[in-house]
Scaffold this motif. Structure first.
Motif, PDB file in Angstrom:
ATOM      1  N   CYS A  80      -1.899  10.543  -2.459  1.00 40.17           N
ATOM      2  CA  CYS A  80      -2.843   9.562  -3.019  1.00 40.17           C
ATOM      3  C   CYS A  80      -2.396   8.143  -2.667  1.00 40.17           C
ATOM      4  O   CYS A  80      -1.239   7.781  -2.898  1.00 40.17           O
ATOM      5  CB  CYS A  80      -2.926   9.712  -4.540  1.00 40.17           C
ATOM      6  SG  CYS A  80      -3.536  11.322  -5.078  1.00 40.17           S
ATOM      7  N   GLU A  81      -3.313   7.343  -2.118  1.00 43.41           N
ATOM      8  CA  GLU A  81      -3.013   5.974  -1.739  1.00 43.41           C
ATOM      9  C   GLU A  81      -3.408   5.007  -2.855  1.00 43.41           C
ATOM     10  O   GLU A  81      -4.401   5.220  -3.551  1.00 43.41           O
ATOM     11  CB  GLU A  81      -3.746   5.593  -0.445  1.00 43.41           C
ATOM     12  CG  GLU A  81      -3.290   6.367   0.777  1.00 43.41           C
ATOM     13  CD  GLU A  81      -4.015   5.913   2.031  1.00 43.41           C
ATOM     14  OE1 GLU A  81      -5.009   5.156   1.905  1.00 43.41           O
ATOM     15  OE2 GLU A  81      -3.600   6.299   3.132  1.00 43.41           O
ATOM     16  N   SER A  82      -2.627   3.943  -2.996  1.00 42.72           N
ATOM     17  CA  SER A  82      -2.943   2.920  -3.991  1.00 42.72           C
ATOM     18  C   SER A  82      -2.346   1.587  -3.546  1.00 42.72           C
ATOM     19  O   SER A  82      -1.365   1.554  -2.799  1.00 42.72           O
ATOM     20  CB  SER A  82      -2.387   3.300  -5.371  1.00 42.72           C
ATOM     21  OG  SER A  82      -0.977   3.431  -5.333  1.00 42.72           O
ATOM     22  N   TYR A  83      -2.963   0.490  -3.990  1.00 45.81           N
ATOM     23  CA  TYR A  83      -2.455  -0.846  -3.716  1.00 45.81           C
ATOM     24  C   TYR A  83      -1.760  -1.354  -4.979  1.00 45.81           C
ATOM     25  O   TYR A  83      -2.310  -1.270  -6.079  1.00 45.81           O
ATOM     26  CB  TYR A  83      -3.595  -1.778  -3.309  1.00 45.81           C
ATOM     27  CG  TYR A  83      -4.161  -1.467  -1.948  1.00 45.81           C
ATOM     28  CD1 TYR A  83      -3.639  -2.056  -0.801  1.00 45.81           C
ATOM     29  CD2 TYR A  83      -5.209  -0.553  -1.813  1.00 45.81           C
ATOM     30  CE1 TYR A  83      -4.158  -1.753   0.453  1.00 45.81           C
ATOM     31  CE2 TYR A  83      -5.736  -0.243  -0.562  1.00 45.81           C
ATOM     32  CZ  TYR A  83      -5.201  -0.859   0.570  1.00 45.81           C
ATOM     33  OH  TYR A  83      -5.713  -0.548   1.804  1.00 45.81           O
ATOM     34  N   LYS A 131       0.876  -1.163   0.000  1.00 42.20           N
ATOM     35  CA  LYS A 131       0.000   0.000   0.000  1.00 42.20           C
ATOM     36  C   LYS A 131       0.916   1.216   0.000  1.00 42.20           C
ATOM     37  O   LYS A 131       1.739   1.372   0.913  1.00 42.20           O
ATOM     38  CB  LYS A 131      -0.902   0.010   1.236  1.00 42.20           C
ATOM     39  CG  LYS A 131      -1.851   1.214   1.296  1.00 42.20           C
ATOM     40  CD  LYS A 131      -2.711   1.171   2.562  1.00 42.20           C
ATOM     41  CE  LYS A 131      -3.622   2.379   2.655  1.00 42.20           C
ATOM     42  NZ  LYS A 131      -4.418   2.356   3.921  1.00 42.20           N
ATOM     43  N   TYR A 132       0.778   2.059  -1.016  1.00 39.66           N
ATOM     44  CA  TYR A 132       1.737   3.155  -1.198  1.00 39.66           C
ATOM     45  C   TYR A 132       1.025   4.491  -1.267  1.00 39.66           C
ATOM     46  O   TYR A 132      -0.020   4.630  -1.893  1.00 39.66           O
ATOM     47  CB  TYR A 132       2.537   2.931  -2.488  1.00 39.66           C
ATOM     48  CG  TYR A 132       3.734   3.847  -2.629  1.00 39.66           C
ATOM     49  CD1 TYR A 132       4.854   3.675  -1.824  1.00 39.66           C
ATOM     50  CD2 TYR A 132       3.743   4.879  -3.564  1.00 39.66           C
ATOM     51  CE1 TYR A 132       5.960   4.506  -1.945  1.00 39.66           C
ATOM     52  CE2 TYR A 132       4.834   5.713  -3.691  1.00 39.66           C
ATOM     53  CZ  TYR A 132       5.943   5.526  -2.871  1.00 39.66           C
ATOM     54  OH  TYR A 132       7.023   6.357  -2.993  1.00 39.66           O
ATOM     55  N   THR A 133       1.622   5.478  -0.608  1.00 40.23           N
ATOM     56  CA  THR A 133       1.115   6.854  -0.646  1.00 40.23           C
ATOM     57  C   THR A 133       2.126   7.707  -1.395  1.00 40.23           C
ATOM     58  O   THR A 133       3.279   7.833  -0.961  1.00 40.23           O
ATOM     59  CB  THR A 133       0.925   7.413   0.772  1.00 40.23           C
ATOM     60  OG1 THR A 133       0.062   6.545   1.510  1.00 40.23           O
ATOM     61  CG2 THR A 133       0.313   8.806   0.714  1.00 40.23           C
ATOM     62  N   ARG A 151       6.912   5.755   2.671  1.00 41.86           N
ATOM     63  CA  ARG A 151       5.575   5.926   2.095  1.00 41.86           C
ATOM     64  C   ARG A 151       4.851   4.586   1.923  1.00 41.86           C
ATOM     65  O   ARG A 151       3.719   4.549   1.470  1.00 41.86           O
ATOM     66  CB  ARG A 151       5.665   6.647   0.743  1.00 41.86           C
ATOM     67  CG  ARG A 151       6.205   8.062   0.847  1.00 41.86           C
ATOM     68  CD  ARG A 151       6.168   8.759  -0.518  1.00 41.86           C
ATOM     69  NE  ARG A 151       6.675  10.116  -0.448  1.00 41.86           N
ATOM     70  CZ  ARG A 151       5.963  11.177  -0.080  1.00 41.86           C
ATOM     71  NH1 ARG A 151       4.691  10.994   0.239  1.00 41.86           N
ATOM     72  NH2 ARG A 151       6.481  12.370  -0.037  1.00 41.86           N
ATOM     73  N   SER A 156       2.966   1.723   3.619  1.00 39.03           N
ATOM     74  CA  SER A 156       2.300   1.484   4.902  1.00 39.03           C
ATOM     75  C   SER A 156       2.001   0.007   5.130  1.00 39.03           C
ATOM     76  O   SER A 156       2.033  -0.473   6.255  1.00 39.03           O
ATOM     77  CB  SER A 156       1.002   2.296   4.997  1.00 39.03           C
ATOM     78  OG  SER A 156       0.166   2.048   3.886  1.00 39.03           O
TER      79      SER A 156
END
Length: 307
Positions: A161-164, A154-156, A198, A200
Protein backbone atom coordinates in the motif's frame (compact mmCIF):
# COMPACT_ATOMS: atom_id res chain seq x y z
CA UNK A 1 29.92 -10.18 8.51
CA UNK A 2 32.12 -9.69 5.43
CA UNK A 3 31.65 -5.90 5.38
CA UNK A 4 32.38 -5.69 9.12
CA UNK A 5 35.62 -7.66 8.69
CA UNK A 6 36.75 -5.50 5.77
CA UNK A 7 36.07 -2.36 7.81
CA UNK A 8 37.98 -3.80 10.79
CA UNK A 9 40.96 -4.58 8.54
CA UNK A 10 40.97 -0.97 7.32
CA UNK A 11 40.96 0.29 10.92
CA UNK A 12 43.90 -1.99 11.76
CA UNK A 13 45.85 -0.67 8.76
CA UNK A 14 45.18 2.91 9.84
CA UNK A 15 46.30 2.24 13.42
CA UNK A 16 49.14 -0.25 12.92
CA UNK A 17 50.29 1.03 9.52
CA UNK A 18 51.83 -2.32 8.50
CA UNK A 19 50.66 -5.89 9.19
CA UNK A 20 51.14 -9.30 7.63
CA UNK A 21 48.53 -11.48 5.96
CA UNK A 22 49.22 -14.11 8.62
CA UNK A 23 48.36 -11.60 11.35
CA UNK A 24 45.04 -10.64 9.71
CA UNK A 25 44.15 -14.27 9.01
CA UNK A 26 44.73 -15.21 12.66
CA UNK A 27 43.05 -12.07 13.98
CA UNK A 28 39.77 -12.75 12.12
CA UNK A 29 39.95 -16.57 11.90
CA UNK A 30 39.94 -16.51 8.11
CA UNK A 31 42.27 -17.87 5.45
CA UNK A 32 45.09 -15.88 3.87
CA UNK A 33 43.26 -16.18 0.57
CA UNK A 34 40.24 -14.48 2.13
CA UNK A 35 42.53 -11.76 3.49
CA UNK A 36 43.83 -11.16 -0.05
CA UNK A 37 40.26 -11.01 -1.35
CA UNK A 38 39.27 -8.44 1.29
CA UNK A 39 42.37 -6.37 0.55
CA UNK A 40 41.35 -6.39 -3.12
CA UNK A 41 37.90 -5.06 -2.12
CA UNK A 42 39.56 -2.17 -0.28
CA UNK A 43 41.77 -1.45 -3.29
CA UNK A 44 38.75 -1.47 -5.61
CA UNK A 45 37.11 1.05 -3.28
CA UNK A 46 40.06 3.41 -3.81
CA UNK A 47 42.04 2.71 -0.63
CA UNK A 48 45.76 3.05 -1.54
CA UNK A 49 47.28 -0.17 -0.18
CA UNK A 50 50.93 -1.17 -0.53
CA UNK A 51 51.98 -4.81 -0.36
CA UNK A 52 55.66 -5.73 0.12
CA UNK A 53 56.97 -9.30 0.11
CA UNK A 54 59.79 -10.58 2.31
CA UNK A 55 60.66 -10.88 5.98
CA UNK A 56 60.21 -7.16 6.67
CA UNK A 57 57.31 -6.74 4.28
CA UNK A 58 53.58 -6.64 4.86
CA UNK A 59 50.42 -4.76 3.99
CA UNK A 60 50.18 -1.05 4.66
CA UNK A 61 48.49 2.14 3.53
CA UNK A 62 50.35 4.58 1.31
CA UNK A 63 51.83 7.48 3.25
CA UNK A 64 49.47 10.12 1.82
CA UNK A 65 46.26 8.27 2.72
CA UNK A 66 46.04 9.63 6.26
CA UNK A 67 47.07 13.11 5.13
CA UNK A 68 44.51 13.32 2.33
CA UNK A 69 41.58 12.00 4.26
CA UNK A 70 41.99 12.47 7.98
CA UNK A 71 45.25 14.12 9.06
CA UNK A 72 44.17 17.72 8.35
CA UNK A 73 40.64 18.91 8.94
CA UNK A 74 39.13 21.48 6.58
CA UNK A 75 39.60 24.22 9.19
CA UNK A 76 43.26 23.27 9.57
CA UNK A 77 43.93 23.41 5.83
CA UNK A 78 42.31 26.86 5.64
CA UNK A 79 44.53 28.10 8.50
CA UNK A 80 47.64 26.66 6.86
CA UNK A 81 46.76 28.37 3.58
CA UNK A 82 46.41 31.71 5.37
CA UNK A 83 49.85 31.29 6.96
CA UNK A 84 51.40 30.29 3.64
CA UNK A 85 49.90 33.32 1.90
CA UNK A 86 51.32 35.70 4.54
CA UNK A 87 54.83 34.22 4.32
CA UNK A 88 55.00 33.74 0.54
CA UNK A 89 57.04 36.93 -0.04
CA UNK A 90 59.64 35.93 2.53
CA UNK A 91 60.99 33.06 0.42
CA UNK A 92 62.42 33.14 -3.09
CA UNK A 93 61.34 29.62 -3.98
CA UNK A 94 57.85 28.41 -4.93
CA UNK A 95 57.43 26.00 -2.03
CA UNK A 96 54.63 28.02 -0.43
CA UNK A 97 52.66 28.03 -3.67
CA UNK A 98 53.16 24.28 -4.13
CA UNK A 99 52.03 23.60 -0.56
CA UNK A 100 48.97 25.81 -1.05
CA UNK A 101 48.00 23.92 -4.20
CA UNK A 102 48.32 20.59 -2.39
CA UNK A 103 46.06 21.87 0.39
CA UNK A 104 43.54 22.96 -2.25
CA UNK A 105 43.56 19.45 -3.72
CA UNK A 106 42.93 17.96 -0.29
CA UNK A 107 39.86 20.16 0.24
CA UNK A 108 38.64 19.52 -3.32
CA UNK A 109 38.98 15.78 -2.78
CA UNK A 110 37.12 16.09 0.51
CA UNK A 111 34.27 18.04 -1.10
CA UNK A 112 33.90 15.51 -3.90
CA UNK A 113 33.80 12.46 -1.62
CA UNK A 114 30.79 10.28 -2.47
CA UNK A 115 29.94 9.75 1.17
CA UNK A 116 26.55 8.70 2.40
CA UNK A 117 26.80 9.90 6.00
CA UNK A 118 29.66 12.12 7.11
CA UNK A 119 29.94 13.72 10.52
CA UNK A 120 32.83 14.27 12.94
CA UNK A 121 31.87 11.13 14.84
CA UNK A 122 30.67 9.00 11.92
CA UNK A 123 31.56 8.29 8.32
CA UNK A 124 29.63 5.76 6.25
CA UNK A 125 30.41 5.19 2.59
CA UNK A 126 27.87 3.04 0.74
CA UNK A 127 29.74 2.09 -2.37
CA UNK A 128 28.97 -1.60 -2.38
CA UNK A 129 26.11 -3.66 -3.73
CA UNK A 130 22.55 -2.58 -3.03
CA UNK A 131 23.68 0.10 -0.58
CA UNK A 132 25.12 2.14 -3.44
CA UNK A 133 21.64 2.67 -4.89
CA UNK A 134 20.51 4.05 -1.52
CA UNK A 135 23.32 6.62 -1.37
CA UNK A 136 21.21 9.63 -2.51
CA UNK A 137 18.47 8.82 0.00
CA UNK A 138 20.95 8.38 2.84
CA UNK A 139 22.68 11.68 2.05
CA UNK A 140 19.35 13.51 1.94
CA UNK A 141 18.20 11.92 5.19
CA UNK A 142 21.51 12.69 6.89
CA UNK A 143 21.17 16.34 5.86
CA UNK A 144 17.59 16.50 7.13
CA UNK A 145 18.59 14.95 10.46
CA UNK A 146 21.40 17.47 10.98
CA UNK A 147 19.17 20.42 10.09
CA UNK A 148 16.06 19.08 11.90
CA UNK A 149 13.93 19.50 8.79
CA UNK A 150 10.66 17.72 8.01
CA UNK A 151 10.64 15.36 5.03
CA UNK A 152 7.83 14.54 2.61
CA UNK A 153 8.02 10.93 1.44
CA UNK A 154 6.11 8.42 -0.64
CA UNK A 155 6.17 5.09 1.19
CA UNK A 156 5.11 1.57 0.24
CA UNK A 157 4.45 -0.67 3.24
CA UNK A 158 4.96 -4.43 3.47
CA UNK A 159 1.46 -5.05 2.05
CA UNK A 160 2.18 -2.96 -1.04
CA UNK A 161 0.00 0.00 0.00
CA UNK A 162 1.36 3.41 -1.03
CA UNK A 163 0.92 6.57 1.02
CA UNK A 164 2.32 10.11 1.20
CA UNK A 165 3.63 11.15 4.59
CA UNK A 166 5.51 13.90 6.38
CA UNK A 167 8.13 12.61 8.81
CA UNK A 168 10.50 14.13 11.34
CA UNK A 169 13.79 12.21 10.88
CA UNK A 170 15.86 11.37 13.97
CA UNK A 171 18.30 8.55 13.28
CA UNK A 172 19.57 6.37 10.46
CA UNK A 173 19.58 2.69 11.41
CA UNK A 174 21.51 -0.12 9.71
CA UNK A 175 20.37 -3.56 10.85
CA UNK A 176 20.48 -7.05 9.33
CA UNK A 177 21.81 -5.72 6.05
CA UNK A 178 19.08 -3.09 5.55
CA UNK A 179 18.85 0.69 6.05
CA UNK A 180 16.01 2.34 7.98
CA UNK A 181 15.13 5.87 9.05
CA UNK A 182 13.72 6.26 12.56
CA UNK A 183 11.26 9.16 12.44
CA UNK A 184 8.11 10.66 13.88
CA UNK A 185 5.30 9.91 11.42
CA UNK A 186 2.76 12.75 11.21
CA UNK A 187 0.19 10.39 9.68
CA UNK A 188 0.33 7.91 12.57
CA UNK A 189 1.38 10.32 15.31
CA UNK A 190 4.13 8.03 16.57
CA UNK A 191 7.75 7.08 16.00
CA UNK A 192 8.29 4.47 13.32
CA UNK A 193 11.03 2.75 11.38
CA UNK A 194 10.81 3.26 7.62
CA UNK A 195 12.80 0.96 5.35
CA UNK A 196 14.74 3.06 2.85
CA UNK A 197 14.18 0.65 -0.02
CA UNK A 198 10.41 1.28 0.38
CA UNK A 199 10.77 5.06 0.07
CA UNK A 200 10.26 6.04 -3.58
CA UNK A 201 10.00 9.85 -3.30
CA UNK A 202 11.94 11.97 -0.82
CA UNK A 203 11.97 15.76 -0.41
CA UNK A 204 13.35 18.04 2.29
CA UNK A 205 10.91 20.79 3.24
CA UNK A 206 11.63 24.22 4.68
CA UNK A 207 9.78 23.28 7.89
CA UNK A 208 11.85 22.61 11.00
CA UNK A 209 10.94 20.52 14.04
CA UNK A 210 12.09 20.40 17.66
CA UNK A 211 13.50 17.05 18.69
CA UNK A 212 12.09 15.30 21.73
CA UNK A 213 12.88 12.04 23.51
CA UNK A 214 12.58 9.53 20.67
CA UNK A 215 12.93 6.33 22.77
CA UNK A 216 15.03 4.86 19.97
CA UNK A 217 16.44 1.95 21.94
CA UNK A 218 13.00 0.86 23.12
CA UNK A 219 11.73 0.93 19.54
CA UNK A 220 14.68 -1.08 18.29
CA UNK A 221 14.06 -3.69 20.95
CA UNK A 222 10.46 -4.04 19.80
CA UNK A 223 11.35 -4.11 16.09
CA UNK A 224 14.52 -6.18 16.09
CA UNK A 225 15.42 -7.86 19.31
CA UNK A 226 12.17 -9.70 19.97
CA UNK A 227 13.06 -12.02 17.13
CA UNK A 228 12.38 -15.72 17.07
CA UNK A 229 15.64 -17.66 17.14
CA UNK A 230 16.25 -21.23 16.03
CA UNK A 231 19.09 -23.72 16.35
CA UNK A 232 20.35 -24.18 12.82
CA UNK A 233 22.50 -27.14 11.81
CA UNK A 234 23.77 -27.92 8.34
CA UNK A 235 26.64 -29.74 6.70
CA UNK A 236 28.53 -28.23 3.81
CA UNK A 237 31.43 -28.73 1.43
CA UNK A 238 34.81 -26.99 1.80
CA UNK A 239 34.04 -24.81 -1.25
CA UNK A 240 31.81 -22.55 0.89
CA UNK A 241 33.84 -22.73 4.12
CA UNK A 242 34.94 -19.11 3.91
CA UNK A 243 31.40 -17.85 3.32
CA UNK A 244 29.95 -19.86 6.19
CA UNK A 245 32.75 -18.77 8.52
CA UNK A 246 32.22 -15.13 7.58
CA UNK A 247 28.53 -15.50 8.38
CA UNK A 248 28.49 -17.59 11.57
CA UNK A 249 32.08 -17.36 12.81
CA UNK A 250 34.79 -20.00 13.06
CA UNK A 251 33.55 -21.24 16.44
CA UNK A 252 30.30 -22.48 14.85
CA UNK A 253 32.10 -24.75 12.38
CA UNK A 254 33.52 -28.23 12.96
CA UNK A 255 34.98 -30.85 10.62
CA UNK A 256 33.10 -34.07 9.97
CA UNK A 257 34.91 -36.42 7.61
CA UNK A 258 35.26 -34.78 4.20
CA UNK A 259 32.67 -32.14 5.04
CA UNK A 260 32.05 -29.47 7.63
CA UNK A 261 29.11 -28.94 9.98
CA UNK A 262 27.82 -25.57 11.18
CA UNK A 263 25.72 -25.20 14.34
CA UNK A 264 24.49 -21.79 15.44
CA UNK A 265 21.53 -19.92 16.92
CA UNK A 266 20.18 -17.57 14.25
CA UNK A 267 17.09 -15.34 13.87
CA UNK A 268 14.31 -17.02 11.92
CA UNK A 269 13.52 -14.48 9.21
CA UNK A 270 12.68 -14.61 5.52
CA UNK A 271 16.26 -13.57 4.81
CA UNK A 272 17.48 -16.79 6.39
CA UNK A 273 15.97 -18.92 3.62
CA UNK A 274 17.45 -16.61 0.98
CA UNK A 275 20.88 -16.94 2.52
CA UNK A 276 20.69 -20.72 2.72
CA UNK A 277 19.50 -20.93 -0.88
CA UNK A 278 22.46 -18.80 -1.96
CA UNK A 279 24.78 -21.69 -1.06
CA UNK A 280 23.08 -23.86 -3.67
CA UNK A 281 23.97 -27.57 -3.58
CA UNK A 282 27.01 -26.96 -1.36
CA UNK A 283 25.00 -27.32 1.85
CA UNK A 284 22.53 -29.77 3.36
CA UNK A 285 20.34 -28.46 6.19
CA UNK A 286 19.94 -31.06 8.94
CA UNK A 287 17.85 -29.16 11.48
CA UNK A 288 15.27 -27.80 12.03
CA UNK A 289 12.98 -29.96 9.89
CA UNK A 290 10.66 -27.13 8.78
CA UNK A 291 13.58 -25.17 7.32
CA UNK A 292 14.68 -28.29 5.49
CA UNK A 293 11.14 -28.81 4.14
CA UNK A 294 10.85 -25.20 2.95
CA UNK A 295 14.16 -25.45 1.11
CA UNK A 296 13.04 -28.70 -0.54
CA UNK A 297 9.77 -27.08 -1.64
CA UNK A 298 11.60 -24.07 -3.09
CA UNK A 299 14.08 -26.33 -4.89
CA UNK A 300 11.16 -28.25 -6.42
CA UNK A 301 9.56 -25.02 -7.62
CA UNK A 302 12.85 -24.06 -9.26
CA UNK A 303 13.07 -27.43 -10.99
CA UNK A 304 9.50 -27.06 -12.27
CA UNK A 305 10.36 -23.68 -13.79
CA UNK A 306 13.30 -25.05 -15.76
CA UNK A 307 11.63 -28.27 -16.92
Amino acid sequence: MQQATIFAILMILINKRKVSRDYLAERFSISKRTVSRYIAVLEDAGVPICSVAGANGGISLSDDFMIDKTFFSQAETIRLKEVLAKTENIYDDKVNKALSEKLDSINKSREQDNYAVKQDELYIDCDYGQSASLRPKIKTLSQAIQQSRILDIKYTDARGCESYRSIEPYTLVFKVGAWYIYAMCDLRGEFRLFKLSRISDLRITSKRFVKTDSKLLEKLELEFYNEYYIDLEFEFFPAVLENVTDWLGASAVTERGTKYVACAEVPYTKDLLKRLLSFGSSINVLNPADIRDKLKAEAKRMIDIYE
